[in-house]
Enzyme design. Sequence first.
Site, PDB file in Angstrom:
ATOM      1  N   TRP A 132      20.802  33.738  56.472  1.00  0.00           N
ATOM      2  CA  TRP A 132      22.077  34.443  56.309  1.00  0.00           C
ATOM      3  C   TRP A 132      22.312  35.226  57.595  1.00  0.00           C
ATOM      4  CZ3 TRP A 132      26.203  36.237  53.228  1.00  0.00           C
ATOM      5  CH2 TRP A 132      26.403  35.533  52.041  1.00  0.00           C
ATOM      6  N   HIS A 173      27.223  43.956  45.590  1.00  0.00           N
ATOM      7  CA  HIS A 173      26.108  43.081  45.955  1.00  0.00           C
ATOM      8  C   HIS A 173      25.198  43.723  47.013  1.00  0.00           C
ATOM      9  CE1 HIS A 173      25.315  38.786  45.021  1.00  0.00           C
ATOM     10  NE2 HIS A 173      24.446  38.958  45.974  1.00  0.00           N
ATOM     11  N   THR A 189      32.095  44.031  47.041  1.00  0.00           N
ATOM     12  CA  THR A 189      31.481  44.250  45.717  1.00  0.00           C
ATOM     13  C   THR A 189      30.211  45.085  45.876  1.00  0.00           C
ATOM     14  OG1 THR A 189      30.016  42.334  45.780  1.00  0.00           O
ATOM     15  CG2 THR A 189      32.284  41.942  45.041  1.00  0.00           C
ATOM     16  N   VAL A 223      19.851  40.592  57.910  1.00  0.00           N
ATOM     17  CA  VAL A 223      21.024  41.444  58.140  1.00  0.00           C
ATOM     18  C   VAL A 223      21.887  41.423  56.892  1.00  0.00           C
ATOM     19  CG1 VAL A 223      23.167  41.685  59.465  1.00  0.00           C
ATOM     20  CG2 VAL A 223      21.047  41.053  60.636  1.00  0.00           C
ATOM     21  N   ILE A 226      25.352  42.762  55.279  1.00  0.00           N
ATOM     22  CA  ILE A 226      26.642  43.344  55.676  1.00  0.00           C
ATOM     23  C   ILE A 226      27.451  43.617  54.415  1.00  0.00           C
ATOM     24  CG2 ILE A 226      28.773  42.965  56.989  1.00  0.00           C
ATOM     25  CD1 ILE A 226      27.085  41.282  58.939  1.00  0.00           C
TER      26      ILE A 226
HETATM   27  C1  DLZ Z   1      24.603  36.675  48.363  1.00  0.00           C
HETATM   28  C2  DLZ Z   1      24.398  37.369  49.669  1.00  0.00           C
HETATM   29  C3  DLZ Z   1      25.412  38.189  50.194  1.00  0.00           C
HETATM   30  C4  DLZ Z   1      26.693  38.432  49.501  1.00  0.00           C
HETATM   31  N1  DLZ Z   1      25.254  38.799  51.378  1.00  0.00           N
HETATM   32  C5  DLZ Z   1      24.099  38.621  52.070  1.00  0.00           C
HETATM   33  C6  DLZ Z   1      23.910  39.249  53.316  1.00  0.00           C
HETATM   34  O1  DLZ Z   1      24.757  39.945  53.873  1.00  0.00           O
HETATM   35  N2  DLZ Z   1      22.716  39.049  53.943  1.00  0.00           N
HETATM   36  C7  DLZ Z   1      21.709  38.292  53.396  1.00  0.00           C
HETATM   37  O2  DLZ Z   1      20.633  38.177  54.006  1.00  0.00           O
HETATM   38  N3  DLZ Z   1      21.898  37.669  52.227  1.00  0.00           N
HETATM   39  C8  DLZ Z   1      23.042  37.808  51.564  1.00  0.00           C
HETATM   40  N4  DLZ Z   1      23.230  37.177  50.361  1.00  0.00           N
HETATM   41  C9  DLZ Z   1      22.187  36.228  49.873  1.00  0.00           C
HETATM   42  C10 DLZ Z   1      21.030  36.898  49.089  1.00  0.00           C
HETATM   43  O3  DLZ Z   1      20.196  37.634  49.930  1.00  0.00           O
HETATM   44  C11 DLZ Z   1      20.198  35.798  48.384  1.00  0.00           C
HETATM   45  O4  DLZ Z   1      19.825  34.832  49.322  1.00  0.00           O
HETATM   46  C12 DLZ Z   1      20.931  35.110  47.258  1.00  0.00           C
HETATM   47  O5  DLZ Z   1      21.451  36.060  46.356  1.00  0.00           O
HETATM   48  C13 DLZ Z   1      19.985  34.136  46.492  1.00  0.00           C
HETATM   49  O6  DLZ Z   1      18.917  34.853  45.900  1.00  0.00           O
END
Ligand code: DLZ
Length: 210
Positions: A31, A142, A140, A134, A136
């Site tokens: 991500w 989350h 929501t 990282v 961000i």
């Molecule tokens: C779902 C999600 C969101 C919305 N944002 C990020 C983020 O900014 N950075 C990150 O590393 N991962 C994000 N994820 C994914 C979650 O960490 C995770 O991989 C999923 O919810 C599956 O468990």
Amino acid sequence: MSSSDFHKGVKETGRKLDGSGLKVLVVHTRWNAEIVDELVRGSLQALEAHGVQRQNIVVRDVPGAYELPGAAQRLIRQAQQQSTNLVSNVVEDLMAAAGELAGSVRGSAVAAAADSAADPIKQGPFDAAICIGVLIKGSTMHFEYIADAVSHGLMRVGLDTGVPTVFGVLTCLDSDQAKLRAGQRVGAETGHNHGADWGAAAVEMALLEI
Ligand code: DLZ
């Protein structure tokens, strides 16, 4: 103290940090890969600048930050288990070899050691781990849930496994904040790559002693 005297960030340790005998795990997310890759690069550079040999750095990736604690714990435990097995196998083989004076058994002990040398994850337990991601903030909740879970999870990994685990997760309100903290340029400003601090912290914590 005026604000211009204030040194933001970590003060250098006076101690010499020789990481040449260390084995370090780096787990990073896919991500926000553009920014994460820079942080990983900064960490690897710092590890190598402190003497850690490239073949003793194991790099693994996971989807997102939420996966970091589970993955780090599994990899740390695997390496701990592998090295325990390796030592007991070699001891068993050597004892058998001593008893029977059988060249072939001795050969298998040597083969096991050679096999482990080819695969760094078998060479011994990790001395430190760096978990990089990282987060961000979106619109929501989350972000809050993941940031909370990951920070507590990584603290637990370090305490439960006994392997210093560096918190290399940026929790940013927007992508510009994250880019600056990965040493990237945003407008006229170029930030500092926090990955470099994480690499140094891993070596320092691995070498910590009374
Ligand atoms: C779902 C999600 C969101 C919305 N944002 C990020 C983020 O900014 N950075 C990150 O590393 N991962 C994000 N994820 C994914 C979650 O960490 C995770 O991989 C999923 O919810 C599956 O468990």
